[in-house]
Design a protein around this motif. Structure first.
Motif, PDB file in Angstrom:
ATOM      1  N   THR A  82       6.123   3.810  10.118  1.00  0.00           N
ATOM      2  CA  THR A  82       6.397   4.047   8.689  1.00  0.00           C
ATOM      3  C   THR A  82       6.034   2.813   7.868  1.00  0.00           C
ATOM      4  OG1 THR A  82       8.193   5.567   9.257  1.00  0.00           O
ATOM      5  CG2 THR A  82       8.180   4.666   7.030  1.00  0.00           C
ATOM      6  N   ILE A 157       2.322   9.378   8.774  1.00  0.00           N
ATOM      7  CA  ILE A 157       3.043   8.875   7.598  1.00  0.00           C
ATOM      8  C   ILE A 157       2.067   8.451   6.501  1.00  0.00           C
ATOM      9  CG2 ILE A 157       4.617   7.092   6.765  1.00  0.00           C
ATOM     10  CD1 ILE A 157       5.926   9.173   8.555  1.00  0.00           C
ATOM     11  N   ILE A 195       8.424  12.238   8.777  1.00  0.00           N
ATOM     12  CA  ILE A 195       9.082  11.316   9.712  1.00  0.00           C
ATOM     13  C   ILE A 195       9.662  12.091  10.896  1.00  0.00           C
ATOM     14  CG2 ILE A 195      11.045   9.755   9.980  1.00  0.00           C
ATOM     15  CD1 ILE A 195      10.530   8.775   7.167  1.00  0.00           C
TER      16      ILE A 195
END
Length: 276
Positions: A82, A157, A195
């Motif tokens: 991320t 992401i 996610i």
């Protein structure tokens, strides 16, 4: 599907596709209930091999270790992936960006044999120079899995952040919110489904990995794929069918549960957007 009906040819193609994917799994489930010691000879219905499976300490230990490594690898991969995706999507152009992106995604295209061998050499050199890690085991497997899984998480992401409508973030900035607060209260909830998908992808890659694990494991750190592979080499066993069936059921429950959570979250966001 926009109200369009699927043609007969389309239905047949779809049916063949599903059959190609799921008939082998169905056969495996059926033969896990076979009373015979021979995998391909049906001798009647029995749950005997499930009892053998749950009394097999080696299998249970390997399953627990694989589950532990997969969970830890998935969590760390999501955190690092991320951050990397955010840097690539939001920090604009900076010196070395192409090299940074290439190095992050290299494990996706590099053969796992090369990745495993290079990491093994790294750990051997570290042990000689620094005395760390003292031996190969859970830690070295975990590092190898994080390296592999983080590449996939970063791609997912980054794609979600690039496609995301930034008007909500800009509105929060106009209202005086700080970047960190915007990320946790605006950006993170929007990319939550990506996610969750990344976590499931990383978990699947980690718990299924055999090649990298073979290079980085040591005595007392045998994972489930390693155990299954070693036993299959000695001959097929109905206990392996029972183990595979349990794994399929567990993965199916996990995927269906995650999908329901993501659908509910998406509907909730759509309702809030409509109200706003």
């Amino acid at each position: 599907m926009n109200g369009k009906k699927i043609s007969g040819f389309g239905k047949a193609t779809l049916g063949l596709g599903f059959a190609f994917l799921y008939v082998p799994i169905l056969i495996l489930v059926v033969y896990s209930l076979n009373a015979s010691k021979l995998v391909t000879v049906w001798a009647g219905f029995s749950t005997h091999w499930y009892g053998v499976l749950f009394r097999d300490d080696a299998v249970m230990s390997a399953f627990g270790l694989s589950l532990k490594i997969a969970l830890l690898s998935s969590v760390m991969s999501v955190v690092l992936g991320t951050i990397a995706g955010l840097v690539l999507a939001r920090f604009g152009s900076f010196k070395g960006k192409s090299l940074f992106a290439g190095m992050l995604t290299a494990p996706m295209v590099m053969p796992e044999v090369i990745t495993g061998l290079s990491m093994l050499l790294l750990f051997v050199e570290m042990q000689q120079w620094f005395g760390f890690p003292a031996e190969r085991g859970v830690l070295t497997i975990w590092v190898g899995h994080v390296t592999l899984c983080m590449a996939y998480v970063t791609v997912v992401i980054r794609s979600r952040l690039v496609e995301m409508d930034r008007s909500v973030e800009e509105a929060a900035m106009d209202l005086g919110a700080r970047p960190l607060k915007i990320f946790f209260q605006v950006t993170l909830p929007i990319i939550a489904p990506a996610i969750a998908s990344s976590f499931l992808l990383a978990f699947t890659l980690s718990i299924d990995d055999l090649v990298i694990t073979a290079f980085l494991s040591g005595p007392g750190s045998t994972t489930l794929p390693q155990l299954i592979f070693s036993r299959v080499r000695l001959g097929l066993n109905p206990e392996i069918n029972a183990l595979a069936t349990v794994t399929v059921l567990a993965v199916a429950v996990l995927v269906i549960g995650a999908n329901r959570v993501m659908v509910k979250a998406e509907r909730r966001r759509a309702r809030l957007a409509a109200i706003a």
